[in-house]
Design an enzyme around this catalytic site. Structure first.
Site, PDB file in Angstrom:
ATOM      1  N   ARG A   1       0.812  -1.212   0.000  1.00 56.30           N
ATOM      2  CA  ARG A   1       0.000   0.000   0.000  1.00 56.30           C
ATOM      3  C   ARG A   1       0.851   1.270   0.000  1.00 56.30           C
ATOM      4  O   ARG A   1       0.622   2.178  -0.784  1.00 56.30           O
ATOM      5  CB  ARG A   1      -0.850  -0.010   1.271  1.00 56.30           C
ATOM      6  CG  ARG A   1      -2.279   0.214   1.043  1.00 56.30           C
ATOM      7  CD  ARG A   1      -2.996  -0.208   2.309  1.00 56.30           C
ATOM      8  NE  ARG A   1      -3.318  -1.627   2.243  1.00 56.30           N
ATOM      9  CZ  ARG A   1      -4.456  -2.064   1.732  1.00 56.30           C
ATOM     10  NH1 ARG A   1      -5.339  -1.219   1.250  1.00 56.30           N
ATOM     11  NH2 ARG A   1      -4.701  -3.355   1.690  1.00 56.30           N
ATOM     12  N   THR A   2       1.822   1.313   0.881  1.00 52.78           N
ATOM     13  CA  THR A   2       2.675   2.509   0.967  1.00 52.78           C
ATOM     14  C   THR A   2       3.432   2.696  -0.348  1.00 52.78           C
ATOM     15  O   THR A   2       3.538   3.801  -0.879  1.00 52.78           O
ATOM     16  CB  THR A   2       3.666   2.375   2.140  1.00 52.78           C
ATOM     17  OG1 THR A   2       2.928   2.112   3.326  1.00 52.78           O
ATOM     18  CG2 THR A   2       4.482   3.630   2.338  1.00 52.78           C
TER      19      THR A   2
ATOM     20  N   LYS B   1      23.291 -10.217  -2.173  1.00 53.69           N
ATOM     21  CA  LYS B   1      24.717 -10.543  -2.252  1.00 53.69           C
ATOM     22  C   LYS B   1      25.513  -9.865  -1.147  1.00 53.69           C
ATOM     23  O   LYS B   1      26.737  -9.886  -1.155  1.00 53.69           O
ATOM     24  CB  LYS B   1      25.280 -10.140  -3.624  1.00 53.69           C
ATOM     25  CG  LYS B   1      24.586 -10.818  -4.789  1.00 53.69           C
ATOM     26  CD  LYS B   1      25.271 -10.458  -6.113  1.00 53.69           C
ATOM     27  CE  LYS B   1      24.422 -10.855  -7.304  1.00 53.69           C
ATOM     28  NZ  LYS B   1      23.888  -9.678  -8.015  1.00 53.69           N
TER      29      LYS B   1
ATOM     30  N   ARG C   1      11.946   1.911   2.589  1.00 54.76           N
ATOM     31  CA  ARG C   1      11.301   1.111   3.638  1.00 54.76           C
ATOM     32  C   ARG C   1      12.303   0.040   4.012  1.00 54.76           C
ATOM     33  O   ARG C   1      12.863  -0.632   3.133  1.00 54.76           O
ATOM     34  CB  ARG C   1      10.040   0.466   3.073  1.00 54.76           C
ATOM     35  CG  ARG C   1       9.418  -0.573   3.990  1.00 54.76           C
ATOM     36  CD  ARG C   1       8.283   0.030   4.727  1.00 54.76           C
ATOM     37  NE  ARG C   1       7.530  -0.935   5.473  1.00 54.76           N
ATOM     38  CZ  ARG C   1       6.375  -0.620   6.059  1.00 54.76           C
ATOM     39  NH1 ARG C   1       5.883   0.589   5.933  1.00 54.76           N
ATOM     40  NH2 ARG C   1       5.733  -1.501   6.760  1.00 54.76           N
TER      41      ARG C   1
ATOM     42  N   HIS D   1       7.577   6.420  10.688  1.00 52.52           N
ATOM     43  CA  HIS D   1       6.854   6.277   9.424  1.00 52.52           C
ATOM     44  C   HIS D   1       6.111   7.596   9.201  1.00 52.52           C
ATOM     45  O   HIS D   1       4.889   7.660   9.240  1.00 52.52           O
ATOM     46  CB  HIS D   1       5.879   5.096   9.545  1.00 52.52           C
ATOM     47  CG  HIS D   1       5.259   4.670   8.245  1.00 52.52           C
ATOM     48  ND1 HIS D   1       5.566   5.253   7.035  1.00 52.52           N
ATOM     49  CD2 HIS D   1       4.338   3.726   7.977  1.00 52.52           C
ATOM     50  CE1 HIS D   1       4.852   4.667   6.083  1.00 52.52           C
ATOM     51  NE2 HIS D   1       4.097   3.738   6.643  1.00 52.52           N
TER      52      HIS D   1
END
Ligand code: ZN
Lengths: 157, 308
Positions: free
Chosen positions: B57-58, B86, B107, B135
């Protein structure tokens, strides 16, 4: 025997080196840990634990032939904000300094939050803002903002 | 007031004036988001989208905001396929992507990741959630929803559900303290608001009320903010069920609600709000998710220097 004379017996004066005085009682061994002094280190080190002082009890560490660098003094200030550092040359106190509490420390303490980015393999040093609350030191992580206020000595890098 | 080159890491870096300004710019953006006809405010600009954990959603809301303003989106794709698998450091990834883009939305599952990214980035970092940390764009969209659907000044709000781990409610409380608020807390004891936060709010002259049930609060609040209660927080599934049932919003629970009550939820929901509530005039959670687009448009335009 006078009070002064009694003290003289406990610890001999040093010729040149550092006397860390007024260490918070019980923290002397952590001071040694910070300075990397083990049983196999070179030079004479004297330690007083729970010595009487005008403010109750204190610890004292005397190190022959060594002067401290500022990162060591920063670490000591975090576990014993009242300590004084006396630099001795030729049996004489050349400098006497209260350890200043830095407002910010880098690369000195490991964050207690296992999920903090500073505990991963990123090319950074840990950083903390230092505050005092009711005479106690509080460290706030510059990355995750978690606060360390107990047993700081256990988290020194 | 210039936000150009500013990193958006945490609400704590915003004053009330700055918050008000972001909300005003979002109001200007809203017609563009609503009309779906698009604009070219961010034409030629590229947003780097780095999601090291899924949050569909974000991510979609940021991408929609960027695309509607004529900008392009450059996405990391799935984490396993990228160099991160990696063992590349976040610092290196950020330095590389900053070279390709005008801003980066990040995020990450670890706390402090956005702060670290900002130290290595030559372009603005927008924190879209760092572990249990911050957030801020969620808080901005919550504030914007409150402003549009109710009012910010002196709001009577109830926060219900997981108030212990729910970082969005902590950050929202902090932001609401700029506007004066009366905050009612409804949660099971094991998920109650940390006492430091309550003390902090009281110091800012915020009235904090701890209520036993939503029914008690519903009669006087103007906004009811529900949060998800995660099953994992309860060792005993039966205990979870009991709590979930007690805090569930149904039309019956809303019987004594004020006419102007608005219900918010960061979505996705599980069982906190029954679908039967969706048809009532109180449901604002889908508007709330839409408002994520204009608020992110505003933040993107501000940090890229399109607006003062
Ligand atoms: Zn940390």
């Amino acid at each position: 025997m006078s009070e002064v004379a009694k003290k003289e017996i406990r610890v001999q004066p040093i010729c040149s080196g550092t006397v860390i005085d007024h260490i918070t009682a019980g923290q002397a061994l952590n001071v040694l840990k910070i300075l990397g002094i083990t049983g196999t280190s070179w030079g004479i080190v004297s330690i007083l634990i729970n010595a009487p002082s005008s403010y109750g009890k204190k610890d004292v560490v005397k190190i022959e032939g060594r002067e401290l660098v500022s990162s060591e003094v920063d670490k000591i200030s975090l576990i014993s904000p009242g300590a004084t550092i006396n630099i001795i040359r030729d049996y004489d106190v050349q400098e006497k300094n209260q350890v200043g509490i830095p407002s910010h420390v880098e690369g000195v303490v490991k964050c207690i939050n296992p999920n903090c980015i500073s505990n991963s393999n990123e090319p950074i040093e840990s950083k903390f803002d230092v505050n005092t609350r009711e005479g106690k030191i509080e460290l706030r992580c510059g990355y995750c903002e978690r606060v360390i206020c107990e047993n700081i000595a256990d988290h020194l890098l | 007031m210039s936000f150009e080159h500013m990193h958006i890491i945490s609400m704590k870096e915003f004053t009330r004036d700055m918050i008000d300004h972001v909300l005003e710019v979002a109001e200007e953006m809203e017609p563009i988001a609503r009309s779906k006809s698009g604009s070219d405010l961010l034409k030629g600009k590229v947003l780097g989208v780095l999601f090291f954990e899924p949050s569909t959603r974000t991510r979609m809301s940021f991408e929609a905001a960027m695309m509607r303003l004529g900008g392009e989106v450059l996405s990391l794709g799935s984490v396993d396929a990228s160099s991160v698998a990696k063992g590349e450091t976040l610092a290196d990834t950020i330095r590389v992507v900053a070279g390709y883009s005008n801003a980066i939305v990040l995020r990450h599952p670890m706390e402090g990741a956005a702060r670290l990214a900002s130290e290595f980035s030559t372009v603005p970092i927008l924190n879209a959630g760092d572990g249990a940390g911050h957030h801020p764009t969620q808080t901005f969209l919550d504030l914007y929803t409150i402003k549009r659907e109710s009012h910010l000044e002196g709001l009577k709000i109830a926060l219900a559900g997981d108030l212990k781990y729910g970082r969005t409610v902590h950050s929202l409380c902090y932001a609401l303290s700029f506007y004066g608020a009366e905050i009612t807390l409804v949660s099971p004891p094991e998920l109650s608001m940390p006492s430091e936060i309550i003390e902090d709010l009281k110091k800012k002259n915020i009235k904090v009320i701890e209520a036993d049930s939503i029914e008690d609060a519903i009669q006087y609040v103007e906004v009811l903010y529900m949060t998800r209660i995660q099953k994992e927080r309860f060792p005993d599934p039966a205990e979870y069920q009991k709590v979930a049932n007690r805090l569930q919003i149904t039309p019956e629970v809303l019987k004594n609600a004020k006419e102007n009550l608005r219900i918010m939820h960061p979505l996705p929901r599980t069982n906190e709000i029954t679908p039967r509530v969706d048809e009532t005039p109180h449901a604002s959670y889908f508007d709330q998710s839409f408002y994520g687009v204009p608020i992110r448009m505003a933040l993107l335009c501000l940090v890229m220097g399109v607006f003062e």
